[in-house]
Design a protein around this motif. Structure first.
Motif, PDB file in Angstrom:
ATOM      1  N   SER A   3      41.939 -32.517  47.619  1.00 47.77           N
ATOM      2  CA  SER A   3      42.255 -33.572  46.721  1.00 47.77           C
ATOM      3  C   SER A   3      40.941 -33.691  45.883  1.00 47.77           C
ATOM      4  O   SER A   3      39.991 -33.390  46.500  1.00 47.77           O
ATOM      5  CB  SER A   3      42.504 -34.903  47.328  1.00 47.77           C
ATOM      6  N   ASP A   6      38.433 -35.905  47.324  1.00 49.70           N
ATOM      7  CA  ASP A   6      37.599 -35.546  48.362  1.00 49.70           C
ATOM      8  C   ASP A   6      36.138 -35.521  47.870  1.00 49.70           C
ATOM      9  O   ASP A   6      35.175 -35.657  48.812  1.00 49.70           O
ATOM     10  CB  ASP A   6      37.883 -34.181  48.772  1.00 49.70           C
ATOM     11  N   TRP A  11      36.313 -42.111  49.211  1.00 50.12           N
ATOM     12  CA  TRP A  11      37.619 -41.676  49.428  1.00 50.12           C
ATOM     13  C   TRP A  11      37.403 -41.187  51.003  1.00 50.12           C
ATOM     14  O   TRP A  11      38.208 -41.333  51.829  1.00 50.12           O
ATOM     15  CB  TRP A  11      38.113 -40.710  48.677  1.00 50.12           C
ATOM     16  N   ARG A  12      36.258 -40.357  51.124  1.00 44.33           N
ATOM     17  CA  ARG A  12      35.974 -39.808  52.414  1.00 44.33           C
ATOM     18  C   ARG A  12      35.848 -40.732  53.547  1.00 44.33           C
ATOM     19  O   ARG A  12      36.243 -40.631  54.543  1.00 44.33           O
ATOM     20  CB  ARG A  12      34.726 -38.753  52.251  1.00 44.33           C
ATOM     21  N   THR A  15      39.204 -41.865  54.347  1.00 46.91           N
ATOM     22  CA  THR A  15      40.049 -41.089  55.303  1.00 46.91           C
ATOM     23  C   THR A  15      39.295 -41.126  56.625  1.00 46.91           C
ATOM     24  O   THR A  15      39.923 -40.870  57.612  1.00 46.91           O
ATOM     25  CB  THR A  15      40.100 -39.706  54.432  1.00 46.91           C
ATOM     26  N   GLU A  16      38.112 -41.367  56.767  1.00 47.98           N
ATOM     27  CA  GLU A  16      37.402 -41.398  58.218  1.00 47.98           C
ATOM     28  C   GLU A  16      37.894 -42.619  58.846  1.00 47.98           C
ATOM     29  O   GLU A  16      37.797 -42.404  60.010  1.00 47.98           O
ATOM     30  CB  GLU A  16      35.808 -41.230  57.873  1.00 47.98           C
ATOM     31  N   GLY A  19      42.417 -43.472  56.833  1.00 47.48           N
ATOM     32  CA  GLY A  19      43.256 -43.241  55.509  1.00 47.48           C
ATOM     33  C   GLY A  19      43.864 -44.556  54.866  1.00 47.48           C
ATOM     34  O   GLY A  19      43.416 -45.501  55.084  1.00 47.48           O
ATOM     35  N   ALA A  73      45.361 -37.875  44.597  1.00 48.35           N
ATOM     36  CA  ALA A  73      45.498 -37.622  45.917  1.00 48.35           C
ATOM     37  C   ALA A  73      47.161 -37.519  46.371  1.00 48.35           C
ATOM     38  O   ALA A  73      47.977 -37.500  45.495  1.00 48.35           O
ATOM     39  CB  ALA A  73      45.328 -39.066  46.684  1.00 48.35           C
ATOM     40  N   ASP A  75      48.304 -39.006  48.785  1.00 44.50           N
ATOM     41  CA  ASP A  75      48.561 -39.993  49.507  1.00 44.50           C
ATOM     42  C   ASP A  75      49.456 -41.094  48.522  1.00 44.50           C
ATOM     43  O   ASP A  75      49.206 -41.195  47.178  1.00 44.50           O
ATOM     44  CB  ASP A  75      47.563 -40.778  50.251  1.00 44.50           C
TER      45      ASP A  75
END
Length: 168
Positions: A3, A6, A11-12, A15-16, A19, A73, A75
Motif C-alpha cells: 500500500s 506503508d 499506518w504501520r 497495522t501493528e 489494523g 489502502a 482496507d
C-alpha cells in the motif's frame, strides 16, 4: 501488494496494533435516555431502543452498515451507524424482520456524528439487499476517506488518539 500508506509510520503503527478499527454506535446521537450497552432492550416511556431499531417520540431509526474505503489502502472502515428513516420505511423493515418482503431502497438521514467525514443530518442512502443482512448505508458524495480523516474520526469518537500511533 504494498500500500502507498506503508510509507507512513502512523499506518504501520496502526497495522501493528491489529489494523483498521471498525466503529459502532449504541444509539442515535439524539437518543435522550441511558445507552443500551449490554441490555437487549431499553424502554423509557414510549421510547424504545433495541440493537437494530429505535423509536423516540415520532422519530424512527434503524441500524445500518457503512463501509468507507481508505484512500491508498486495500482496507475499509466499517461503521455500524443509525439512520433516521420515514415511518413507512421503519415499519417495512420491521415487517422484513418478521419474514415480510424486502423494503425498497430508501433515502435516510445520518443519526450519528461522523465528523470529519459527515455530520449528523447528512443524507444517507439505504440499500436493503436481499434482506438477510443489516441495510447497507452510503453517504451521499463520499466514496472514500483519507487516512488523516480516519485518524480524525478515531480521535473524535474516542477510539484511538493520534499519539498512540507515534513511532517509538
Amino acid at each position: 501488494m504494498a500500500s502507498p500508506l506503508d510509507l507512513d509510520p502512523r499506518w504501520r503503527a496502526l497495522t501493528e496494533r491489529g489494523g483498521v478499527i471498525d466503529l459502532g454506535f449504541d444509539h442515535p446521537s439524539d437518543w435522550p435516555h441511558a445507552p443500551r450497552e449490554e441490555a437487549p432492550f431499553v424502554k423509557a416511556g414510549a421510547d424504545q431502543l433495541a440493537s437494530e431499531l429505535c423509536r423516540t417520540g415520532d422519530r424512527r431509526f434503524l441500524r445500518a452498515s457503512l463501509s468507507l474505503p481508505i484512500r491508498g489502502a486495500e482496507d475499509a472502515l466499517g461503521v455500524a451507524l443509525w439512520a433516521e428513516v420515514p415511518q413507512a420505511v421503519f415499519y417495512a423493515y420491521v415487517d422484513l424482520l418478521d419474514g415480510g418482503p424486502v423494503p425498497e431502497d430508501s433515502l435516510a438521514t445520518l443519526a450519528n456524528d461522523l465528523t470529519p467525514v459527515a455530520m449528523a443530518g447528512a443524507p444517507v442512502h439505504l440499500a436493503f439487499g436481499d434482506g438477510s443482512e443489516r441495510p447497507a448505508a452510503t453517504l451521499e458524495g463520499i466514496a472514500e476517506i483519507s487516512f488523516d480523516a480516519l485518524l480524525d474520526l478515531y480521535e473524535a469518537s474516542g477510539t484511538l488518539g493520534r499519539s498512540a500511533l507515534k513511532p517509538s
